[in-house]
Each structure stands twice: as structure tokens, then as C-alpha cells.
Scaffold this motif. Structure first.
Motif, PDB file in Angstrom:
ATOM      1  N   GLU A 162       0.685  -1.290  -0.013  1.00 42.43           N
ATOM      2  CA  GLU A 162       0.168  -0.043  -0.111  1.00 42.43           C
ATOM      3  C   GLU A 162       0.787   1.261   0.187  1.00 42.43           C
ATOM      4  OE1 GLU A 162      -2.501  -0.240   3.532  1.00 42.43           O
ATOM      5  OE2 GLU A 162      -3.099  -2.499   3.018  1.00 42.43           O
ATOM      6  N   HIS A 163       2.202   1.156   0.301  1.00 37.58           N
ATOM      7  CA  HIS A 163       2.879   2.246   0.380  1.00 37.58           C
ATOM      8  C   HIS A 163       3.663   2.738  -0.743  1.00 37.58           C
ATOM      9  CE1 HIS A 163       2.239   2.188   4.766  1.00 37.58           C
ATOM     10  NE2 HIS A 163       2.324   0.962   4.710  1.00 37.58           N
ATOM     11  N   ASP A 164       3.796   3.862  -1.119  1.00 42.42           N
ATOM     12  CA  ASP A 164       4.571   4.174  -2.300  1.00 42.42           C
ATOM     13  C   ASP A 164       6.403   3.887  -2.006  1.00 42.42           C
ATOM     14  OD1 ASP A 164       5.549   6.165  -4.361  1.00 42.42           O
ATOM     15  OD2 ASP A 164       7.097   6.833  -2.903  1.00 42.42           O
ATOM     16  N   PRO A 165       6.620   3.149  -3.078  1.00 41.86           N
ATOM     17  CA  PRO A 165       8.143   2.565  -2.983  1.00 41.86           C
ATOM     18  C   PRO A 165       9.243   3.712  -2.455  1.00 41.86           C
ATOM     19  CG  PRO A 165       7.205   2.014  -4.946  1.00 41.86           C
ATOM     20  CD  PRO A 165       6.278   2.849  -4.280  1.00 41.86           C
ATOM     21  N   GLU A 166       9.368   4.787  -2.848  1.00 40.05           N
ATOM     22  CA  GLU A 166      10.349   5.735  -2.332  1.00 40.05           C
ATOM     23  C   GLU A 166       9.960   6.150  -1.124  1.00 40.05           C
ATOM     24  OE1 GLU A 166      11.734   8.142  -6.322  1.00 40.05           O
ATOM     25  OE2 GLU A 166       9.506   8.204  -5.625  1.00 40.05           O
ATOM     26  N   THR A 167       8.858   6.168  -0.609  1.00 43.07           N
ATOM     27  CA  THR A 167       8.418   6.522   0.929  1.00 43.07           C
ATOM     28  C   THR A 167       8.899   5.312   1.737  1.00 43.07           C
ATOM     29  OG1 THR A 167       6.590   7.900   0.477  1.00 43.07           O
ATOM     30  CG2 THR A 167       6.762   7.072   2.321  1.00 43.07           C
ATOM     31  N   PHE A 168       8.330   4.179   1.252  1.00 48.31           N
ATOM     32  CA  PHE A 168       9.094   2.872   2.022  1.00 48.31           C
ATOM     33  C   PHE A 168      10.659   2.769   2.229  1.00 48.31           C
ATOM     34  CE2 PHE A 168      10.448  -1.602   1.861  1.00 48.31           C
ATOM     35  CZ  PHE A 168      10.078  -1.959   2.994  1.00 48.31           C
ATOM     36  N   VAL A 169      11.226   2.877   1.018  1.00 46.05           N
ATOM     37  CA  VAL A 169      12.516   2.939   1.208  1.00 46.05           C
ATOM     38  C   VAL A 169      13.394   4.032   2.050  1.00 46.05           C
ATOM     39  CG1 VAL A 169      15.059   2.801  -0.086  1.00 46.05           C
ATOM     40  CG2 VAL A 169      12.883   1.453  -0.785  1.00 46.05           C
ATOM     41  N   GLY A 170      12.559   5.058   1.989  1.00 40.10           N
ATOM     42  CA  GLY A 170      13.234   6.311   2.873  1.00 40.10           C
ATOM     43  C   GLY A 170      12.912   6.016   4.342  1.00 40.10           C
ATOM     44  N   LEU A 171      11.781   5.378   4.718  1.00 36.84           N
ATOM     45  CA  LEU A 171      11.642   5.022   6.028  1.00 36.84           C
ATOM     46  C   LEU A 171      12.528   3.834   6.427  1.00 36.84           C
ATOM     47  CD1 LEU A 171       7.772   5.278   6.278  1.00 36.84           C
ATOM     48  CD2 LEU A 171       9.260   6.968   7.263  1.00 36.84           C
ATOM     49  N   PHE A 172      12.690   2.727   5.606  1.00 39.62           N
ATOM     50  CA  PHE A 172      13.429   1.760   5.858  1.00 39.62           C
ATOM     51  C   PHE A 172      14.848   2.031   6.263  1.00 39.62           C
ATOM     52  CE2 PHE A 172      15.479  -2.229   4.697  1.00 39.62           C
ATOM     53  CZ  PHE A 172      15.305  -3.091   5.767  1.00 39.62           C
ATOM     54  N   SER A 173      15.209   3.175   5.250  1.00 42.67           N
ATOM     55  CA  SER A 173      16.507   3.746   5.214  1.00 42.67           C
ATOM     56  C   SER A 173      16.673   4.489   6.882  1.00 42.67           C
ATOM     57  CB  SER A 173      17.001   4.705   4.361  1.00 42.67           C
ATOM     58  OG  SER A 173      18.047   5.353   4.387  1.00 42.67           O
ATOM     59  N   LYS A 174      15.949   5.171   7.176  1.00 39.39           N
ATOM     60  CA  LYS A 174      15.908   5.985   8.668  1.00 39.39           C
ATOM     61  C   LYS A 174      15.687   4.752   9.593  1.00 39.39           C
ATOM     62  CE  LYS A 174      13.571  10.259   7.126  1.00 39.39           C
ATOM     63  NZ  LYS A 174      13.723  10.125   5.649  1.00 39.39           N
ATOM     64  N   ALA A 175      15.176   3.923   9.584  1.00 37.53           N
ATOM     65  CA  ALA A 175      15.250   2.785  10.473  1.00 37.53           C
ATOM     66  C   ALA A 175      16.597   1.969  10.822  1.00 37.53           C
ATOM     67  CB  ALA A 175      14.120   1.673  10.287  1.00 37.53           C
ATOM     68  N   GLU A 176      16.947   1.796   9.483  1.00 37.34           N
ATOM     69  CA  GLU A 176      18.444   1.215   9.578  1.00 37.34           C
ATOM     70  C   GLU A 176      19.626   2.169  10.207  1.00 37.34           C
ATOM     71  OE1 GLU A 176      19.070  -1.923   6.366  1.00 37.34           O
ATOM     72  OE2 GLU A 176      18.757  -0.059   5.502  1.00 37.34           O
ATOM     73  N   ILE A 177      19.294   3.423   9.814  1.00 31.94           N
ATOM     74  CA  ILE A 177      20.376   4.501  10.175  1.00 31.94           C
ATOM     75  C   ILE A 177      20.069   4.642  11.826  1.00 31.94           C
ATOM     76  CG2 ILE A 177      20.936   6.961  10.442  1.00 31.94           C
ATOM     77  CD1 ILE A 177      20.228   6.749   7.200  1.00 31.94           C
ATOM     78  N   ALA A 178      18.963   4.442  12.465  1.00 29.28           N
ATOM     79  CA  ALA A 178      18.617   4.863  13.746  1.00 29.28           C
ATOM     80  C   ALA A 178      18.981   3.627  14.430  1.00 29.28           C
ATOM     81  CB  ALA A 178      17.142   4.817  14.187  1.00 29.28           C
ATOM     82  N   VAL A 179      18.715   2.373  14.038  1.00 27.04           N
ATOM     83  CA  VAL A 179      19.379   0.987  14.604  1.00 27.04           C
ATOM     84  C   VAL A 179      21.001   1.160  14.836  1.00 27.04           C
ATOM     85  CG1 VAL A 179      19.595  -1.665  14.492  1.00 27.04           C
ATOM     86  CG2 VAL A 179      17.399  -0.285  14.498  1.00 27.04           C
ATOM     87  N   GLY A 180      21.598   1.341  13.557  1.00 23.67           N
ATOM     88  CA  GLY A 180      22.797   1.442  13.560  1.00 23.67           C
ATOM     89  C   GLY A 180      23.694   2.156  14.296  1.00 23.67           C
ATOM     90  N   ALA A 181      23.129   3.528  14.556  1.00 26.36           N
ATOM     91  CA  ALA A 181      23.537   4.524  15.257  1.00 26.36           C
ATOM     92  C   ALA A 181      23.463   4.152  16.819  1.00 26.36           C
ATOM     93  CB  ALA A 181      22.769   5.978  14.989  1.00 26.36           C
ATOM     94  N   ALA A 182      22.411   3.796  17.080  1.00 25.53           N
ATOM     95  CA  ALA A 182      22.098   3.257  18.510  1.00 25.53           C
ATOM     96  C   ALA A 182      23.074   2.306  19.001  1.00 25.53           C
ATOM     97  CB  ALA A 182      20.725   2.617  18.788  1.00 25.53           C
ATOM     98  N   LEU A 183      23.531   1.392  18.038  1.00 28.23           N
ATOM     99  CA  LEU A 183      24.663   0.428  18.215  1.00 28.23           C
ATOM    100  C   LEU A 183      25.804   1.058  18.511  1.00 28.23           C
ATOM    101  CD1 LEU A 183      23.329  -2.291  15.965  1.00 28.23           C
ATOM    102  CD2 LEU A 183      23.715  -2.710  18.476  1.00 28.23           C
ATOM    103  N   LEU A 184      26.221   2.239  17.801  1.00 31.41           N
ATOM    104  CA  LEU A 184      27.541   2.777  17.927  1.00 31.41           C
ATOM    105  C   LEU A 184      27.628   3.775  18.679  1.00 31.41           C
ATOM    106  CD1 LEU A 184      27.824   3.131  13.825  1.00 31.41           C
ATOM    107  CD2 LEU A 184      29.023   1.471  15.291  1.00 31.41           C
ATOM    108  N   LEU A 185      26.554   4.355  19.120  1.00 31.86           N
ATOM    109  CA  LEU A 185      26.849   5.437  20.091  1.00 31.86           C
ATOM    110  C   LEU A 185      26.705   4.896  21.672  1.00 31.86           C
ATOM    111  CD1 LEU A 185      23.916   7.979  18.874  1.00 31.86           C
ATOM    112  CD2 LEU A 185      26.549   8.257  18.883  1.00 31.86           C
TER     113      LEU A 185
END
Length: 141
Positions: free
Chosen positions: A51-74
Motif C-alpha cells: 500500500e505504500h509508495d516505494p520511495e517513501t517505504f525505502v526512505g523510512l526503511f533507510s531511516k530505521a536502519e540508520i537509527a538502529v546502526g547509530a544506537a549500536l555505535l553510540l
């Protein structure tokens, strides 16, 4: 600055965090064709994502990955929080592996040739669970 990880927790946090952060940053630069491909695979495994727009989905998925990666590194993010985030993220990846046709050998959990790249994400689940269990057992002592 308070550090919330013990020394032995840093190697898995750094390895997983750098890997996931890099993946998220790469997806942040995704073009429309890449977004359509990533979204299409995700929607095949989890139809409600269609149901989601592909670019919106990938943008949100990217943000989730960045947040998880940063949480592990900080170092200021407690290992319980970083581990829980990684566990949830890895659980989603493994759900994708289990639901996506062609990633496993017929009637088995063993990966097909196409599934090896996703099946290896089990180590992310192991790291996340290890961090969570370590923190929970430390608190009970």
C-alpha cells in the motif's frame, strides 16, 4: 558522558552497528528503480507494505536502519535499548527470509543460493539477543 556498554559488548555492537548504518546510508541514496525493487521484495513477503509508495517505504526503511546502526555505535545508548532495537530489526529481516519465496530450499529452513545473503542476518539476531540477555542477567545479580 556516561558509557552504557561493557568492554566485551563493544565488538559486536561496532560490527553490527557499522554494517547496518552503512546499509541505511546506502538506501538513503536509492534511486526510483532501486526503491521499486526493494519495495517489491518487501511487499511480496509482507503484502500490507504494498500500500505504500516505494520511495517513501525505502526512505523510512533507510531511516530505521540508520537509527538502529547509530544506537549500536553510540556509547550513550544503553546496551539493553540498542540490543532490543537490533533484535526487533533482525526479527523483521528473518521474517522476510521465512516468507519470501525462493530464499529457502523446498520444505527446509536451509537457504537456497538466493537466500544466503538474507539468511546470514541470523547473526544480527544473535547479537541483539546477546546484548539484551546480558543486560537482563546483569540487573538480576
Amino acid at each position: 558522558m556516561k558509557i552504557f556498554a561493557r568492554a566485551y559488548q563493544w565488538p559486536p555492537r561496532l560490527a553490527a552497528g557499522a554494517y547496518i548504518l552503512n546499509s541505511g546510508l546506502s538506501k538513503a541514496q536509492a534511486d526510483r528503480d532501486t526503491a521499486i525493487g526493494v519495495h517489491g521484495m518487501a511487499a511480496t513477503a509482507f503484502p500490507f507494505l504494498g500500500e505504500h509508495d516505494p520511495e517513501t517505504f525505502v526512505g523510512l526503511f533507510s531511516k530505521a536502519e540508520i537509527a538502529v546502526g547509530a544506537a549500536l555505535l553510540l556509547p550513550t545508548v544503553p546496551s539493553l535499548v540498542a540490543g532490543a532495537a537490533l533484535t526487533a530489526f533482525a526479527g523483521g529481516l528473518l521474517g522476510f527470509y521465512l516468507k519470501m519465496p525462493g530464499l529457502r530450499e523446498e520444505g527446509s529452513l536451509r537457504p537456497s543460493q538466493q537466500g544466503i545473503g538474507i539468511a546470514k542476518d541470523i547473526w544480527l539476531l544473535g547479537i541483539g539477543l546477546g546484548l539484551v540477555l546480558d543486560e537482563l542477567t546483569q540487573r538480576s545479580r
